[in-house]
Design a protein around this motif. Structure first.
Motif, PDB file in Angstrom:
ATOM      1  N   THR A  80       0.971  -1.247  -0.039  1.00 22.98           N
ATOM      2  CA  THR A  80      -0.174  -0.122   0.074  1.00 22.98           C
ATOM      3  C   THR A  80       0.859   1.237  -0.023  1.00 22.98           C
ATOM      4  OG1 THR A  80      -1.645  -1.347   1.364  1.00 22.98           O
ATOM      5  CG2 THR A  80      -1.843   0.940   1.097  1.00 22.98           C
ATOM      6  N   ASN A  81       0.796   2.203  -0.985  1.00 22.23           N
ATOM      7  CA  ASN A  81       1.189   3.420  -1.113  1.00 22.23           C
ATOM      8  C   ASN A  81       0.470   4.432  -1.203  1.00 22.23           C
ATOM      9  OD1 ASN A  81       3.246   5.420  -1.830  1.00 22.23           O
ATOM     10  ND2 ASN A  81       4.183   4.054  -3.486  1.00 22.23           N
ATOM     11  N   LEU A  82      -0.013   5.002  -0.182  1.00 24.73           N
ATOM     12  CA  LEU A  82      -1.144   6.154   0.021  1.00 24.73           C
ATOM     13  C   LEU A  82      -0.277   7.383   0.592  1.00 24.73           C
ATOM     14  CD1 LEU A  82      -3.761   3.857   1.320  1.00 24.73           C
ATOM     15  CD2 LEU A  82      -3.560   4.746  -1.132  1.00 24.73           C
ATOM     16  N   PHE A  83      -0.971   8.562   0.608  1.00 23.00           N
ATOM     17  CA  PHE A  83      -0.593   9.588   1.156  1.00 23.00           C
ATOM     18  C   PHE A  83      -1.314   9.582   2.719  1.00 23.00           C
ATOM     19  CE2 PHE A  83      -1.671  10.711  -3.379  1.00 23.00           C
ATOM     20  CZ  PHE A  83      -0.283  10.725  -3.591  1.00 23.00           C
ATOM     21  N   ARG A  84      -0.559   9.098   3.572  1.00 21.52           N
ATOM     22  CA  ARG A  84      -0.970   8.781   4.998  1.00 21.52           C
ATOM     23  C   ARG A  84      -1.615   9.817   5.729  1.00 21.52           C
ATOM     24  NH1 ARG A  84       0.184   3.830   6.474  1.00 21.52           N
ATOM     25  NH2 ARG A  84       0.331   4.682   8.719  1.00 21.52           N
ATOM     26  N   LYS A 121     -11.363  10.758   7.187  1.00 23.19           N
ATOM     27  CA  LYS A 121     -10.463  10.163   8.265  1.00 23.19           C
ATOM     28  C   LYS A 121      -9.164  10.356   7.381  1.00 23.19           C
ATOM     29  CE  LYS A 121     -12.749   6.827  11.108  1.00 23.19           C
ATOM     30  NZ  LYS A 121     -12.635   5.340  11.453  1.00 23.19           N
ATOM     31  N   PRO A 122      -8.042  10.300   8.232  1.00 23.43           N
ATOM     32  CA  PRO A 122      -6.609  10.214   7.676  1.00 23.43           C
ATOM     33  C   PRO A 122      -6.291   8.991   7.369  1.00 23.43           C
ATOM     34  CG  PRO A 122      -6.685  11.095   9.971  1.00 23.43           C
ATOM     35  CD  PRO A 122      -7.797  10.962   9.550  1.00 23.43           C
ATOM     36  N   VAL A 123      -5.716   8.553   6.174  1.00 22.80           N
ATOM     37  CA  VAL A 123      -5.499   7.473   5.718  1.00 22.80           C
ATOM     38  C   VAL A 123      -4.690   6.552   6.658  1.00 22.80           C
ATOM     39  CG1 VAL A 123      -4.195   5.808   3.913  1.00 22.80           C
ATOM     40  CG2 VAL A 123      -6.031   7.567   3.110  1.00 22.80           C
ATOM     41  N   ARG A 124      -3.969   7.162   7.368  1.00 28.48           N
ATOM     42  CA  ARG A 124      -3.160   6.228   8.351  1.00 28.48           C
ATOM     43  C   ARG A 124      -3.899   5.703   9.435  1.00 28.48           C
ATOM     44  NH1 ARG A 124      -2.777  10.701  11.754  1.00 28.48           N
ATOM     45  NH2 ARG A 124      -2.170  12.498  10.433  1.00 28.48           N
ATOM     46  N   ASP A 125      -5.386   6.145   9.802  1.00 24.99           N
ATOM     47  CA  ASP A 125      -6.074   5.891  10.661  1.00 24.99           C
ATOM     48  C   ASP A 125      -7.022   4.543  10.333  1.00 24.99           C
ATOM     49  OD1 ASP A 125      -4.996   7.267  12.502  1.00 24.99           O
ATOM     50  OD2 ASP A 125      -6.435   8.809  12.359  1.00 24.99           O
ATOM     51  N   ALA A 183      -8.299   0.635   8.680  1.00 24.29           N
ATOM     52  CA  ALA A 183      -7.710  -0.633   8.946  1.00 24.29           C
ATOM     53  C   ALA A 183      -7.124  -1.076   7.461  1.00 24.29           C
ATOM     54  CB  ALA A 183      -9.045  -1.473   8.848  1.00 24.29           C
ATOM     55  N   TYR A 184      -6.309  -2.281   7.455  1.00 20.94           N
ATOM     56  CA  TYR A 184      -5.554  -2.445   6.166  1.00 20.94           C
ATOM     57  C   TYR A 184      -6.360  -2.761   4.941  1.00 20.94           C
ATOM     58  CZ  TYR A 184      -1.683  -3.741   3.288  1.00 20.94           C
ATOM     59  OH  TYR A 184      -0.721  -3.989   2.474  1.00 20.94           O
ATOM     60  N   GLY A 185      -7.642  -3.502   5.285  1.00 23.75           N
ATOM     61  CA  GLY A 185      -8.474  -3.685   4.119  1.00 23.75           C
ATOM     62  C   GLY A 185      -8.887  -2.575   3.804  1.00 23.75           C
ATOM     63  N   GLN A 186      -9.325  -1.555   4.345  1.00 24.22           N
ATOM     64  CA  GLN A 186      -9.995  -0.342   3.912  1.00 24.22           C
ATOM     65  C   GLN A 186      -8.928   0.503   2.948  1.00 24.22           C
ATOM     66  OE1 GLN A 186     -10.934   1.423   7.814  1.00 24.22           O
ATOM     67  NE2 GLN A 186     -12.914   0.665   7.808  1.00 24.22           N
ATOM     68  N   GLN A 187      -7.546   0.319   3.726  1.00 23.16           N
ATOM     69  CA  GLN A 187      -6.554   0.990   2.922  1.00 23.16           C
ATOM     70  C   GLN A 187      -6.282   0.527   1.518  1.00 23.16           C
ATOM     71  OE1 GLN A 187      -2.819   1.442   4.727  1.00 23.16           O
ATOM     72  NE2 GLN A 187      -3.601   2.377   6.829  1.00 23.16           N
ATOM     73  N   ARG A 188      -6.486  -1.072   1.435  1.00 23.04           N
ATOM     74  CA  ARG A 188      -6.261  -1.464   0.014  1.00 23.04           C
ATOM     75  C   ARG A 188      -7.463  -0.930  -0.807  1.00 23.04           C
ATOM     76  NH1 ARG A 188      -1.859  -2.661  -1.299  1.00 23.04           N
ATOM     77  NH2 ARG A 188      -2.231  -4.335  -2.745  1.00 23.04           N
ATOM     78  N   LEU A 189      -8.724  -0.957  -0.221  1.00 21.58           N
ATOM     79  CA  LEU A 189      -9.768  -0.466  -1.115  1.00 21.58           C
ATOM     80  C   LEU A 189      -9.546   1.224  -1.540  1.00 21.58           C
ATOM     81  CD1 LEU A 189     -13.027  -1.417   1.094  1.00 21.58           C
ATOM     82  CD2 LEU A 189     -12.106  -2.251  -1.529  1.00 21.58           C
ATOM     83  N   VAL A 190      -8.876   1.973  -0.624  1.00 17.56           N
ATOM     84  CA  VAL A 190      -8.341   3.571  -1.122  1.00 17.56           C
ATOM     85  C   VAL A 190      -7.255   3.149  -2.206  1.00 17.56           C
ATOM     86  CG1 VAL A 190      -7.487   5.526  -0.266  1.00 17.56           C
ATOM     87  CG2 VAL A 190      -9.146   4.192   1.163  1.00 17.56           C
ATOM     88  N   GLU A 191      -6.449   2.148  -1.738  1.00 14.61           N
ATOM     89  CA  GLU A 191      -5.429   1.906  -3.048  1.00 14.61           C
ATOM     90  C   GLU A 191      -5.962   1.667  -4.453  1.00 14.61           C
ATOM     91  OE1 GLU A 191      -1.826   1.490  -2.571  1.00 14.61           O
ATOM     92  OE2 GLU A 191      -1.736   1.259  -4.494  1.00 14.61           O
TER      93      GLU A 191
END
Ligand SMILES: Nc1ncnc2c1ncn2[C@@H]1O[C@H](COP(=O)(O)OP(=O)(O)OP(=O)(O)O)[C@@H](O)[C@H]1O
Ligand SMILES: [Mg+2]
Lengths: 328, 249
Positions: free
Chosen positions: B88-92, B143-147, B149-157
């Motif tokens: 995952t490579n997002l703007f945390r 919400k800031p992306v760093r907060d 859950a990993y599964g949610q971050q994958r969806l943002v990805e």
């Protein structure tokens, strides 16, 4: 194509007020300082000019995440340009500022094209080296810069043709504060723009920015040039207010101090630059008057404390305190 | 028009290590292709060659008949190739909404604007909302992306990559690290992708591969071992050997 939102919604009105907030704070603080310390105006003016310089560094380090140790290069070019213009062409202060901004921007553009292709230690080292080269050049080119003696006797004509720069430094102070307020407004607008968001994206993840199609290098050069112009303005102000420009405008310690001030206050938000500069300058002033040789001890201690306890700088103190309170 | 992506003789070595060996394949418009293979087979490297993160040693990459091999990364995104990151490579520090705002502003050619507000385009804001609804992450907007859950971050990805509106979408292990209770969200999101989009999915989870892909390419040591329908691939002896072999390690 996309159409911009009409500027009538209440939310927009609120946010456009928030754009003014840093400038308004500075104006209020400056008015207070003006009344409370009427005999320290020259010191206050130095603080204000340094704030402009540190705010310009916040644009590159705080917003775009570009760490350099050569920000004095642009400051120095602005100072020399404004000094030379005042001595040889026209004593108009506003013209001097504009020339200083152009000199800083050109220097940033030329050096940025090379610097911003590198990262990390390489970037730090090249930025230091470039400033050293400039200092050496300024010292050699006696015919232009006065060499090690510098440019002296710089005088500027009345501001806007109306306000003569006085002995106490009232006009100089008000002039510098106005420039700072203008710079803050510009920076605040920039930060909330798409360009500003892209800078924060680059700071967060340059590889992701490339993956969404952003020309990362070009954006970095642009912000570097803007920051360079502002640093040039700070240098030009110094030249006009003190009447002197010497090769120490390119001192390594100046670039390092700017970094320290920003880290102390907190990078990424303009207020951090303001608070860090204020604290650094005041502590320096007080500590140096008590012990002129060991004042660095106090600054060093403060920096260590902040880096360990408040890694996001003094600006994060309120959130940190509430965090700690909530935990207990 | 609409030929999709054609890759001819793509080769890449890191020093003495050959990680792509004369790869030739096509991803027609609307195709759903899976790229599988053991760890270190060169799957991510292949994807990076397509997006321009890496320069190939030799070979050609054509998109809709145009040679895009000489374009840099940003230009290839504009040409229509986009990839999600295996890690995952997002703007945390930015909110989900701000994360999605960036690729759309970029796509619309707005990120050079200095004197306008980033949230000042009404249709861009509407598109962000729509994208979040599509992936069912609208409740996380501020919400800031760093907060997350990993599964949610994958969806943002995934959302971040879709936001550039690519013609060819490369998904590098989109469900890696996602708890099995949440991976169906990602599978569903992939199934709902526009049908004219050509999707290349890199994945270890065969279950997921069978659900979304109708063609599988098996990559081993940087070379294509075989290519075929899911049935052809699972019944292939060499693939079985490879996967059973890998399972024993
Ligand atoms: N930048 C690099 N320099 C040198 N070697 C590299 C580089 N990137 C990858 N490799 C090597 O190339 C090979 C292929 O790596 P790659 O990441 O493409 O594998 P992969 O198929 O994606 O594996 P995984 O399933 O673990 O993600 C590996 O042996 C890896 O060590
Ligand atoms: Mg990989």
């Amino acid at each position: 194509m996309t159409t911009p939102v009409l500027s009538s919604s209440p939310r927009r009105a609120a946010t456009s007020l928030s754009v003014l907030l840093p400038s308004v704070c500075v104006l209020a603080g400056a008015a207070l300082a003006f009344l409370m310390f009427p005999y320290d105006l020259s010191f206050l003016t130095r603080i204000v000019i340094m704030m402009i310089f540190v705010v310009s560094f916040d644009l590159i380090l705080g917003q775009a995440g570009i760490a350099t140790l050569g920000h004095a290069a642009m400051y120095g070019c602005g100072a020399y340009a404004a000094g030379l213009i005042a001595l040889h062409l026209s004593p108009d202060p506003i013209l001097g500022l504009a020339i200083g901004a152009v000199a800083g921007a050109v220097m940033a553009w030329i050096s940025g094209l090379i610097l911003l292709r590198t990262h990390g230690i390489t970037l730090l080292m090249i930025s230091i080296a470039m400033t050293m080269v400039l200092q050496e050049a300024a010292s050699q080119a006696r015919w232009l810069t006065g060499g090690a003696d510098g440019l002296a006797g710089i005088t500027v004509s009345p501001l806007l043709g109306l306000f003569e720069f006085d002995f106490v430094g009232q006009v100089a102070f008000i002039y510098s504060v106005s420039v700072l307020a203008g710079v803050l407004l510009l920076c605040q607008i920039l930060i909330s723009s798409p360009f500003g968001l892209a800078l924060r994206g680059i700071e967060g993840s340059a590889s992701r920015m490339r993956a969404i199609g952003t020309p990362v290098y070009r954006r970095k050069v642009t912000v570097y040039v803007i920051a360079g112009a502002i640093a040039g303005i700070a240098g030009a102000l110094t030249a006009q207010v003190t009447g002197l420009v010497g090769i120490e405008v390119f001192n390594f310690s100046l670039s390092a101090d700017v970094m320290v001030m920003l880290i102390l206050g907190g990078a990424g938000r303009l207020y951090g630059a303001l608070i860090g500069t204020l604290l650094f300058m005041v502590v320096h002033h007080l500590a140096a008057s008590v012990d002129p040789f060991n004042w660095l001890f106090v600054i060093g201690f403060m920096l260590i404390l902040v880096v360990f306890v408040l890694p996001k700088g003094l600006i994060s103190l309120p959130t940190r305190v509430t965090q700690l309170l909530r935990r207990t | 028009m609409g030929d999709g992506l054609a890759i001819v003789g793509l080769t890449k070595s890191f020093g003495g290590l050959q990680v792509a060996r004369d790869l030739t394949l096509t991803l027609p418009q609307g195709s759903r292709t899976a790229l599988i293979g053991p760890n270190g087979a060169g799957k991510t490297t292949f994807a990076n060659l397509l997006t321009g993160v890496l320069k190939p040693t030799s070979g050609k990459i054509m998109l809709d008949g145009q040679d895009i091999g000489s374009l840099n990364e940003a230009a290839r995104v504009r040409a229509g190739i986009a990839k999600t990151f295996q890690i995952t490579n997002l703007f945390r520090d930015l909110s989900v909404r701000e994360n999605l705002r960036l690729p759309i502003l970029e796509r619309e050619g707005c990120t050079h604007h200095i004197f306008r507000r980033a949230d000042g385009w009404r249709d861009i804001e509407a598109e962000i909302t729509e994208l979040m609804l599509e992936l069912n992450i609208q409740s996380l907007a501020d919400k800031p992306v760093r907060d997350l859950a990993y599964g949610q971050q994958r969806l943002v990805e995934l959302a971040l990559t879709l936001a550039v509106k690519p013609k060819v979408l490369i998904l590098d292990e989109p469900a890696a690290g996602v708890p099995s209770t949440e991976s169906h969200l990602i599978v569903e999101a992939i199934k709902r992708l526009p049908s004219d989009l050509s999707v290349l999915i890199i994945e270890h989870d065969m279950q997921l591969v069978f659900e979304v892909a109708n063609r599988i390419i098996v990559l081993v040591n940087g070379a294509i071992l075989m290519e075929g329908t899911p049935d052809e691939v699972v019944t292939n002896d060499r693939v079985r050997e490879l996967y059973l072999g890998a399972a024993h390690v």
